[in-house]
Design a protein around this motif. Structure first.
Motif, PDB file in Angstrom:
ATOM      1  N   VAL A 203       0.693  -1.308  -0.021  1.00  0.00           N
ATOM      2  CA  VAL A 203       0.164  -0.192  -0.040  1.00  0.00           C
ATOM      3  C   VAL A 203       0.929   1.165   0.020  1.00  0.00           C
ATOM      4  O   VAL A 203       1.898   1.324   0.587  1.00  0.00           O
ATOM      5  N   ALA A 204       0.297   2.344  -0.726  1.00  0.00           N
ATOM      6  CA  ALA A 204       1.069   3.283  -0.556  1.00  0.00           C
ATOM      7  C   ALA A 204      -0.117   4.481  -0.203  1.00  0.00           C
ATOM      8  O   ALA A 204      -1.100   4.579  -0.990  1.00  0.00           O
ATOM      9  N   ILE A 205       0.164   5.594   0.647  1.00  0.00           N
ATOM     10  CA  ILE A 205      -0.679   6.606   0.864  1.00  0.00           C
ATOM     11  C   ILE A 205      -0.053   7.876   0.307  1.00  0.00           C
ATOM     12  O   ILE A 205       1.235   8.168   0.738  1.00  0.00           O
ATOM     13  N   ILE A 206      -0.757   8.670  -0.513  1.00  0.00           N
ATOM     14  CA  ILE A 206      -0.267   9.929  -0.804  1.00  0.00           C
ATOM     15  C   ILE A 206      -1.002  11.239  -0.423  1.00  0.00           C
ATOM     16  O   ILE A 206      -2.258  11.158  -0.095  1.00  0.00           O
ATOM     17  N   LYS A 207      -0.215  12.093   0.051  1.00  0.00           N
ATOM     18  CA  LYS A 207      -1.062  13.347   0.828  1.00  0.00           C
ATOM     19  C   LYS A 207      -0.406  14.625  -0.087  1.00  0.00           C
ATOM     20  O   LYS A 207       0.820  14.701   0.029  1.00  0.00           O
ATOM     21  N   LEU A 211       4.367  11.146  -1.251  1.00  0.00           N
ATOM     22  CA  LEU A 211       4.171  10.115  -0.625  1.00  0.00           C
ATOM     23  C   LEU A 211       4.367  10.002   0.930  1.00  0.00           C
ATOM     24  O   LEU A 211       5.519  10.437   1.346  1.00  0.00           O
ATOM     25  N   VAL A 212       3.269   9.612   1.665  1.00  0.00           N
ATOM     26  CA  VAL A 212       3.415   9.816   3.181  1.00  0.00           C
ATOM     27  C   VAL A 212       3.750   8.384   3.926  1.00  0.00           C
ATOM     28  O   VAL A 212       4.458   8.220   4.722  1.00  0.00           O
ATOM     29  N   VAL A 213       3.311   7.332   3.073  1.00  0.00           N
ATOM     30  CA  VAL A 213       3.208   5.813   3.525  1.00  0.00           C
ATOM     31  C   VAL A 213       3.747   5.042   2.664  1.00  0.00           C
ATOM     32  O   VAL A 213       2.820   5.190   1.281  1.00  0.00           O
ATOM     33  N   SER A 214       4.448   3.893   2.397  1.00  0.00           N
ATOM     34  CA  SER A 214       4.616   3.166   1.528  1.00  0.00           C
ATOM     35  C   SER A 214       5.050   1.886   2.139  1.00  0.00           C
ATOM     36  O   SER A 214       6.028   1.941   2.858  1.00  0.00           O
ATOM     37  N   GLY A 215       4.793   0.520   1.423  1.00  0.00           N
ATOM     38  CA  GLY A 215       5.159  -0.506   1.902  1.00  0.00           C
ATOM     39  C   GLY A 215       4.437  -1.715   1.907  1.00  0.00           C
ATOM     40  O   GLY A 215       3.447  -1.538   1.543  1.00  0.00           O
ATOM     41  N   LEU A 227      -6.752  -0.195   8.151  1.00  0.00           N
ATOM     42  CA  LEU A 227      -5.925   0.726   7.192  1.00  0.00           C
ATOM     43  C   LEU A 227      -6.750   1.769   7.223  1.00  0.00           C
ATOM     44  O   LEU A 227      -6.137   3.011   7.026  1.00  0.00           O
ATOM     45  N   GLU A 228      -8.016   1.879   7.630  1.00  0.00           N
ATOM     46  CA  GLU A 228      -9.005   3.139   7.662  1.00  0.00           C
ATOM     47  C   GLU A 228      -8.207   4.060   8.878  1.00  0.00           C
ATOM     48  O   GLU A 228      -8.099   5.308   8.668  1.00  0.00           O
ATOM     49  N   SER A 229      -7.964   3.228  10.274  1.00  0.00           N
ATOM     50  CA  SER A 229      -7.211   4.266  11.001  1.00  0.00           C
ATOM     51  C   SER A 229      -5.811   4.949  10.762  1.00  0.00           C
ATOM     52  O   SER A 229      -5.805   5.845  11.225  1.00  0.00           O
ATOM     53  N   ILE A 230      -5.220   4.027   9.944  1.00  0.00           N
ATOM     54  CA  ILE A 230      -3.738   4.447   9.451  1.00  0.00           C
ATOM     55  C   ILE A 230      -3.903   5.561   8.593  1.00  0.00           C
ATOM     56  O   ILE A 230      -3.194   6.491   8.818  1.00  0.00           O
ATOM     57  N   PHE A 231      -5.015   5.494   7.800  1.00  0.00           N
ATOM     58  CA  PHE A 231      -5.037   6.607   6.768  1.00  0.00           C
ATOM     59  C   PHE A 231      -5.462   7.645   7.407  1.00  0.00           C
ATOM     60  O   PHE A 231      -5.007   8.741   7.086  1.00  0.00           O
TER      61      PHE A 231
END
Lengths: 242, 529
Positions: A203-207, A211-215, A227-231
């Motif tokens: 998963v990768a989160i973009i803001k 990119l703020v999270v990936s892995g 994942l929702e709480s992480i997001f």
């Protein structure tokens, strides 16, 4: 399989875009790409698909540079946008035939593939109708079939589940998994975090274009969190996930 | 209900000529594109200003000042009518926002009225542009009283009414008939083309003075022209007379006629609006397809087939671009029927018409090529081509091929007709084929070049691209302009050098075309969004 290195793409006169984004999609990866509306997901996917040019960075598919050899690059993947604006003046079968011609798929193979996928998505009977008569979901199904005809190793999908009926969504998920099991990869954006969490291994989160999270999904989502709480933590509250 | 109607009218007018997008877009490329488009329009307006102003001045010098207002009204009305036929049906019965508007608590009448007002405002601008310079020149030299200026303003305001009504009735009839047919686009295209052809043939026969112009007639030219205008379009004389002080009865008559016809038409369109729209926008799906044997094509072949299907799927695209080839063929047929000697005698020019036929043919055939808008016509579906593994060259080649294959059958027929009509020598035959071929190729390729510069993929309606874009204005007439330009030297060239001149022109045109083709193919389509 897909290597994005320091991708930077900004729209002139707008703050929107992507800044210094790097990620790697390996063979077998089912990679979810999540973020707010306007965070830069579609921009990234369009740059990868060769639809947008970009100012800096490099995109490589199977080691081939999108900038240097876009045609060879595009031969190895398929892209489906979030809103499939297809050629409304063609019938479904004409559109699929057109895509098969472009990818030089033999007559016999295209026939087999179209039959298989159209049956799976239950739109065989509509293939002789003009695309202008299709509903959003049917267009989405047609776009998915057109993406699968040439057996791409890499699938790039922007919000692929929007507009699909539940059965078609399950069919698509199964197909995505099958591609990855055969050594291919799927890189897709979604707002449905439950689907991403259950389906994907990465998963990768973009803001705001970065990119703020990936892995690995298992490393990002741990200690009983979702994942929702992480997001919500990283994309909404602005905390960075180590 | 009045409030809702006013809101709807405001909405229709908000983005007229793309003003709202220009105001609010943050995309510099889009802003530059609009600015460039603005300059192109300004240039065209200047040309029109000088043309109309010059025409008025010429009429004053010929002691025909009194017919200036009627002449201007005639030109404006003809232009409004001609443009109106193409756009009226699609503007009034536009699918854009139809579903969302129909679900709102707004009457059908409000939707129809708002769309009419948008068309009227666009027509009013055109009427103003055509009539203002002519009236200004008339005012400067003739110095009429204040009432004439006041009446001119009133006339400009009401001039669009009748052409708007006439073109809308034709547009509505064509749209209404098409709505009942299975092949709506094809029916619409054939009916529109048929109507334009009737107008073309009608106007050709109308312009002729039986037996030529005698000396006696020249003395009374003003009265003759006025009579001609009156016979063709009586309201032009009614309104013109009001401006020059020949009484207000004509103006009153025009107001009554246009007002009642306009109201009647509004009533009928409002009554049948929903029915026509429903039929027009409904899509039939047989839902009975069974897999058949599929055949593969080459990449260029499949791109070309797609271009053909795209072309024939748009009525306005076809009607706007096929007129040139049709006119070229009609012209060739007319030369065959009338005879080249008779044409030579009637034109009365000091050089052989035969020598200029290749350029005339090229000039007519290259009016409005499909290539000059073919990239813009991709619209929101451009992502498909951009994401596929095809080269820019293959994409652009398919667009050029499509244009050439559209022209080819008409060109072939024209050539045969002209060969029979002129009985050329072997060398003349070569130029009759080679010169138009070179210029047609040039027109197709420069159409792509212009569209690459003025590419607009974010359009609301096809007519904005096909009829009102900078691309169609510049690219659509580039071939014709070059045909005139390369023909000019032959007016002055000694007879001994004509063959060399033709060879050099062909070589030059082919070379420029090859250069443009090379540069077009080097473009990255990813840059176009």
């Amino acid at each position: 399989m897909l290597q994005i290195e320091h991708l930077t793409k900004h729209y002139k006169g707008s703050k929107k875009g992507v800044t210094d984004l790097s990620l790697y999609v390996a063979p077998g990866d089912l990679y979810a790409f999540i973020g707010h509306n306007g965070a830069g997901k579609t921009t990234t996917l369009k740059a990868v698909a060769g639809i947008h040019d970009f100012e800096a960075g490099e995109i490589k598919v199977h080691g081939i540079s999108m900038k240097e050899n876009p045609i060879a690059c595009k031969k190895s993947f398929a892209y489906i946008p979030d809103n499939p604006d297809l050629y409304e003046y063609l019938t479904g079968i004409q559109y699929l035939n057109f895509i098969a011609d472009i990818f030089e798929v033999s007559a016999q193979i295209r026939q087999e593939k179209i039959q298989t996928y159209a049956d799976a998505f239950e739109i065989t009977a509509s293939l002789g109708d003009l695309i202008s008569s299709y509903s959003h979901g049917m267009k989405q199904k047609l776009a998915i079939i057109s993406a699968l005809i040439h057996e791409p190793k890499l699938l790039i999908l922007d919000e692929p589940f929007v507009g699909l009926d539940p059965k078609a969504a399950v069919t698509l998920k199964t197909m995505m998994k099958e591609i990855c099991e055969k050594g291919g990869a799927v890189f897709f954006s979604t707002h449905v975090l439950e689907v991403a969490e259950k389906l994907c291994n990465k998963v990768a989160i973009i803001k705001e274009g970065s990119l703020v999270v990936s892995g690995d999904m298992k490393e990002v989502v741990k200690n009983g969190e979702s994942l929702e709480s992480i997001f919500m933590e990283v994309a909404v509250n602005g905390q960075t996930k180590e | 209900m009045v409030k809702q109607r006013n809101s709807l009218i405001r909405l229709e007018l908000t983005n007229i000529y793309g003003i709202n997008i220009f105001r609010y877009t943050k995309d510099k490329k889009a802003k530059n594109r609009y600015t460039m488009l603005g300059f192109v329009w300004l240039l065209l307006l200047c040309m029109l200003f000088f043309y109309v102003g010059g025409l008025s001045y010429g009429l004053i010098r010929l002691n025909m000042a009194d017919i200036i207002p009627a002449y201007l009204i005639m030109i404006a009305s003809l232009l409004l009518f001609a443009f109106g036929i193409f756009k009226a049906g699609s503007m009034i019965f536009s699918a854009k926002n139809y579903d969302s508007l129909s679900s709102l608590p707004i009457s059908q009448g409000s939707i129809v009225v708002s769309r009419f007002i948008r068309m009227y405002v666009e027509d009013l601008v055109l009427a103003l542009v055509v009539m203002f310079p002519g009236i200004a020149v008339y005012g400067f030299f003739i110095k009429p009283g204040f009432t004439a200026y006041l009446l001119s303003l009133l006339v400009i305001i009401v001039v669009p009414l009748l052409p708007l009504v006439a073109s809308t009735i034709i547009g509505a009839v064509i749209t209404g008939i098409s709505a009942r047919m299975r092949h709506k686009t094809m029916t619409q295209t054939i009916l529109t083309l048929g109507f334009i052809l009737i107008l073309l043939v009608g106007s050709f026969s109308m312009e002729q003075f039986e037996g030529g112009i005698s000396e006696e007639m020249l003395k009374n030219l003003a009265a003759m022209v006025k009579e001609l205008i009156g016979n063709s379009y009586p309201p032009a004389v009614w309104l013109g007379d009001a401006i020059i002080g020949n009484g207000m009865l004509g103006l009153l008559l025009y107001l009554v006629v246009s007002g009642s016809v306009f109201s009647g038409m509004l009533f009928f369109i409002t009554k049948y609006f929903h029915g026509i729209c429903s039929r027009l926008f409904e899509t039939s799906a047989k839902h009975n397809y069974k897999m058949q044997t599929l055949k593969g094509k080459s990449v260029l072949g499949t791109l070309y087939t797609r271009e053909l299907k795209r072309y024939f799927a748009s009525s306005i695209y076809v009607t706007n671009t096929i007129i040139g080839p049709i006119m070229g063929t009609l012209l060739s047929a007319a030369i065959l029927v009338v005879g080249i000697e008779k044409v030579q005698n009637s034109i009365q020019i000091p050089f052989a018409v035969k020598d200029f036929l290749p350029f005339v043919l090229a000039g007519v055939f290259t009016i409005m090529t499909t290539t000059c808008t073919s990239i813009s016509m991709e619209g929101k579906q451009f992502w498909i081509i951009k994401s596929l593994p095809v080269s820019t060259k293959a994409i652009l080649d398919s667009k050029i091929l499509m244009n050439l294959s559209l022209i080819a059958p008409f060109f072939l027929v024209s050539e045969i007709l002209l060969i029979i009509a002129t009985k050329p020598t072997l060398l003349d035959l070569l130029w009759l084929i080679l010169i138009p071929t070179a210029l047609i190729l040039f027109a197709c390729v420069i159409g792509i070049s212009v569209n690459l510069v003025f590419c607009n993929l974010n359009w609301e309606k096809e007519e904005y691209v096909v009829k009102q874009s900078a691309s169609s204005m510049l690219g659509g007439f580039a071939g014709m302009l070059l045909s005139i330009l390369v023909a000019l030297p032959f007016v002055f060239l000694p007879v001994d050098f004509i063959q060399y001149g033709r060879a050099i022109i062909c070589l030059l045109v082919f070379s420029v075309t090859a250069l443009l083709y090379y540069f077009n193919n080097r473009k990255q389509l990813q840059d176009y969004n």
